[in-house]
Design an enzyme around this catalytic site. Sequence first.
Site, PDB file in Angstrom:
ATOM      1  N   ASP A  54     161.902  -8.531  48.181  1.00 13.73           N
ATOM      2  CA  ASP A  54     161.490  -9.842  47.683  1.00 13.73           C
ATOM      3  C   ASP A  54     161.120  -9.794  46.206  1.00 13.73           C
ATOM      4  O   ASP A  54     161.321 -10.774  45.469  1.00 13.73           O
ATOM      5  CB  ASP A  54     160.308 -10.366  48.502  1.00 13.73           C
ATOM      6  CG  ASP A  54     160.760 -10.980  49.827  1.00 13.73           C
ATOM      7  OD1 ASP A  54     161.972 -11.184  49.999  1.00 13.73           O
ATOM      8  OD2 ASP A  54     159.897 -11.228  50.689  1.00 13.73           O
ATOM      9  N   GLY A  55     160.585  -8.674  45.738  1.00 18.58           N
ATOM     10  CA  GLY A  55     160.236  -8.553  44.317  1.00 18.58           C
ATOM     11  C   GLY A  55     161.465  -8.646  43.429  1.00 18.58           C
ATOM     12  O   GLY A  55     161.442  -9.303  42.379  1.00 18.58           O
ATOM     13  N   ARG A 104     162.636 -11.574  40.733  1.00 19.85           N
ATOM     14  CA  ARG A 104     163.150 -11.292  39.375  1.00 19.85           C
ATOM     15  C   ARG A 104     164.411 -12.097  39.117  1.00 19.85           C
ATOM     16  O   ARG A 104     164.588 -12.691  38.052  1.00 19.85           O
ATOM     17  CB  ARG A 104     163.423  -9.789  39.221  1.00 19.85           C
ATOM     18  CG  ARG A 104     164.033  -9.417  37.872  1.00 19.85           C
ATOM     19  CD  ARG A 104     163.956  -7.921  37.615  1.00 19.85           C
ATOM     20  NE  ARG A 104     164.866  -7.137  38.422  1.00 19.85           N
ATOM     21  CZ  ARG A 104     166.064  -6.720  38.009  1.00 19.85           C
ATOM     22  NH1 ARG A 104     166.501  -7.044  36.804  1.00 19.85           N
ATOM     23  NH2 ARG A 104     166.815  -5.980  38.795  1.00 19.85           N
ATOM     24  N   GLU A 149     153.344 -18.361  44.917  1.00 19.24           N
ATOM     25  CA  GLU A 149     151.967 -18.812  44.734  1.00 19.24           C
ATOM     26  C   GLU A 149     151.475 -18.594  43.310  1.00 19.24           C
ATOM     27  O   GLU A 149     151.995 -17.753  42.571  1.00 19.24           O
ATOM     28  CB  GLU A 149     151.015 -18.087  45.697  1.00 19.24           C
ATOM     29  CG  GLU A 149     150.698 -16.655  45.349  1.00 19.24           C
ATOM     30  CD  GLU A 149     151.770 -15.663  45.726  1.00 19.24           C
ATOM     31  OE1 GLU A 149     152.170 -14.859  44.838  1.00 19.24           O
ATOM     32  OE2 GLU A 149     152.212 -15.655  46.885  1.00 19.24           O
ATOM     33  N   ASP A 187     136.608 -14.077  45.560  1.00 16.49           N
ATOM     34  CA  ASP A 187     137.449 -13.118  44.840  1.00 16.49           C
ATOM     35  C   ASP A 187     138.588 -13.823  44.118  1.00 16.49           C
ATOM     36  O   ASP A 187     139.150 -13.290  43.163  1.00 16.49           O
ATOM     37  CB  ASP A 187     138.040 -12.089  45.810  1.00 16.49           C
ATOM     38  CG  ASP A 187     137.012 -11.071  46.266  1.00 16.49           C
ATOM     39  OD1 ASP A 187     135.933 -11.001  45.644  1.00 16.49           O
ATOM     40  OD2 ASP A 187     137.279 -10.345  47.238  1.00 16.49           O
ATOM     41  N   ALA A 233     153.694 -14.870  52.436  1.00 14.63           N
ATOM     42  CA  ALA A 233     153.453 -13.796  51.469  1.00 14.63           C
ATOM     43  C   ALA A 233     151.947 -13.565  51.330  1.00 14.63           C
ATOM     44  O   ALA A 233     151.257 -13.319  52.318  1.00 14.63           O
ATOM     45  CB  ALA A 233     154.124 -14.151  50.137  1.00 14.63           C
ATOM     46  N   TYR A 234     151.419 -13.688  50.115  1.00 15.26           N
ATOM     47  CA  TYR A 234     149.991 -13.424  49.858  1.00 15.26           C
ATOM     48  C   TYR A 234     149.111 -14.346  50.704  1.00 15.26           C
ATOM     49  O   TYR A 234     148.100 -13.926  51.284  1.00 15.26           O
ATOM     50  CB  TYR A 234     149.725 -13.610  48.373  1.00 15.26           C
ATOM     51  CG  TYR A 234     148.403 -13.063  47.858  1.00 15.26           C
ATOM     52  CD1 TYR A 234     147.446 -12.518  48.714  1.00 15.26           C
ATOM     53  CD2 TYR A 234     148.114 -13.076  46.495  1.00 15.26           C
ATOM     54  CE1 TYR A 234     146.251 -12.011  48.239  1.00 15.26           C
ATOM     55  CE2 TYR A 234     146.924 -12.574  46.002  1.00 15.26           C
ATOM     56  CZ  TYR A 234     145.994 -12.053  46.870  1.00 15.26           C
ATOM     57  OH  TYR A 234     144.810 -11.551  46.388  1.00 15.26           O
ATOM     58  N   PHE A 282     149.611 -15.603  53.572  1.00 14.01           N
ATOM     59  CA  PHE A 282     149.588 -15.139  54.961  1.00 14.01           C
ATOM     60  C   PHE A 282     148.546 -14.026  55.121  1.00 14.01           C
ATOM     61  O   PHE A 282     147.758 -14.026  56.068  1.00 14.01           O
ATOM     62  CB  PHE A 282     150.975 -14.644  55.361  1.00 14.01           C
ATOM     63  CG  PHE A 282     151.060 -14.095  56.752  1.00 14.01           C
ATOM     64  CD1 PHE A 282     151.234 -14.936  57.840  1.00 14.01           C
ATOM     65  CD2 PHE A 282     150.967 -12.731  56.986  1.00 14.01           C
ATOM     66  CE1 PHE A 282     151.309 -14.429  59.128  1.00 14.01           C
ATOM     67  CE2 PHE A 282     151.041 -12.210  58.260  1.00 14.01           C
ATOM     68  CZ  PHE A 282     151.216 -13.068  59.335  1.00 14.01           C
ATOM     69  N   SER A 283     148.553 -13.081  54.183  1.00 12.84           N
ATOM     70  CA  SER A 283     147.584 -11.977  54.231  1.00 12.84           C
ATOM     71  C   SER A 283     146.154 -12.484  54.089  1.00 12.84           C
ATOM     72  O   SER A 283     145.216 -11.870  54.606  1.00 12.84           O
ATOM     73  CB  SER A 283     147.878 -10.979  53.104  1.00 12.84           C
ATOM     74  OG  SER A 283     149.185 -10.451  53.216  1.00 12.84           O
TER      75      SER A 283
END
Length: 361
Positions: free
Chosen positions: A94-95, A99, A171, A200, A212-213, A215-216
Site C-alpha cells: 500500500d505504501g 507513492r 487520512e 496523542d 488503515a490507521y 482501523f488500528s
Amino acid sequence: MSTSHPGPVVCATDPAEGAGGRRVAVITHTHRPEAVRAAVQFMYGVGAQDITCVLPRADAREMAPFLDGADLRTDLIDEAGTNGCELVVVFGGDGTILRGVEWALSVDLPILGVNLGHVGFLAEAESSQIDQVVAAVCHRTYHTESRFTARVRVLSEPAGTVLWESFAVNEASLEKASRQRMLEAVVAVNDQPLSRWSCDGILVSTPTGSTAYAFSAGGPVTWPGVDAMLIVPLSAHALFNRPVVVPADAHVHVQVVRAEQNNAIVWLDGRRSFDLAPGNVLDVTRGSHRLQLARIAPDDFTGRLVRKFGLNIEGWRGAAERRDGDERRGADEGQGAEEGHRADERPGVAERHRAEERHGA
C-alpha cells in the site's frame, strides 16, 4: 517547516519518443526483489503487445540491470502531464501504491495495484496473477472504482492564512510533536465545536483509510462507496472519546489550543507532513479529485474485507456448534458400530454370515 516525500516525478522527456502507441506507467518497490521480478514479467507481457512502459527515473535506474538488452520500449514519467499513459500499474504494498497515487491523482489516471506487501487493501491483484493483469491491461477489460479523497490545509488561525495545502487518500493524522506531552486540540464540524481532547492525536480519515490507521485506532470499517469522513481521537483522556462519522460535504477543522509547548505535526497518508504551532488549524474538506482504482475482477468490498483480514465468518459460536455436531456424529457412529458388533455375536448369526460368504464364493 514541511517535510515532503516527493512522488515519482522526474524531468520531462521528448514527447515524440514512443509516441503513437499505447502507454502504461509502471511504479515498483525496487528494494523488494519479488516486486522487481513481477514488474519485469508484466513489462515483457505488455511489451509483446507493443505497449510502452513508462517508469519514474529512480525506478528505471534501479531496474536497469533487469532491463538492459531487453527488447522493451520504455520512457520516463513526465512531471507536466500523463505522458499519454492510460493507466498506472504499481508493484508493491500500500505504501508504494500511495507513492503512485501522488502522481496519478493529479492527472486523473486510474491506478492498478499488484500486492507484494502485507495486507494490501488498495491492491487489486496478487503476484501470482501477473498473467491476468497483463491480459486485463492489453484487452482493457479492467473497470474503475471511484474513491473519496480529502483536501487538507493548515491555516494560521480560524479563517486565517493558508500555510500549507495537500491531499489525503487514507487520512490526515494530527499528532503531538513532543513525546512527553499530550496534544490539546478542539474539533469543530461545520464551524460548530464538537469536543476538546487531550490526546496523542486526532485522525480525519476517508472511507478508504478506515481499514488503515483509523482501523488500528478503533474506528469503524466504512464501505468505500460511502462518501463520508471519520474523526477518530487517539488515546483521548476524556469520557467522550468515540469515533464519529460526518457527511462528505462537512467542514472539519481541528485547532491546536494556544498553550505553551502545545506543538503538533500533521501527516498525510504517512508520506507528507507539516508542523503546526499553537493556534494553527487543520482544515479538512472533500477533495476535488477522486481516486480511480482499477479492478480486474467483480470482487466486492465484503469479500475483500473477509479475505484480507482472514475473517472467520462463522464466529466462535458457529465454530463451537460445528465441534459439538462433529462430536455427536462421532459418538453416534461409534454407538452404531458397537451395536452391530453385539448383533454379530448373537447365537447363529456368525454361522449364518460364514455360510453366506461360502455361498458367495
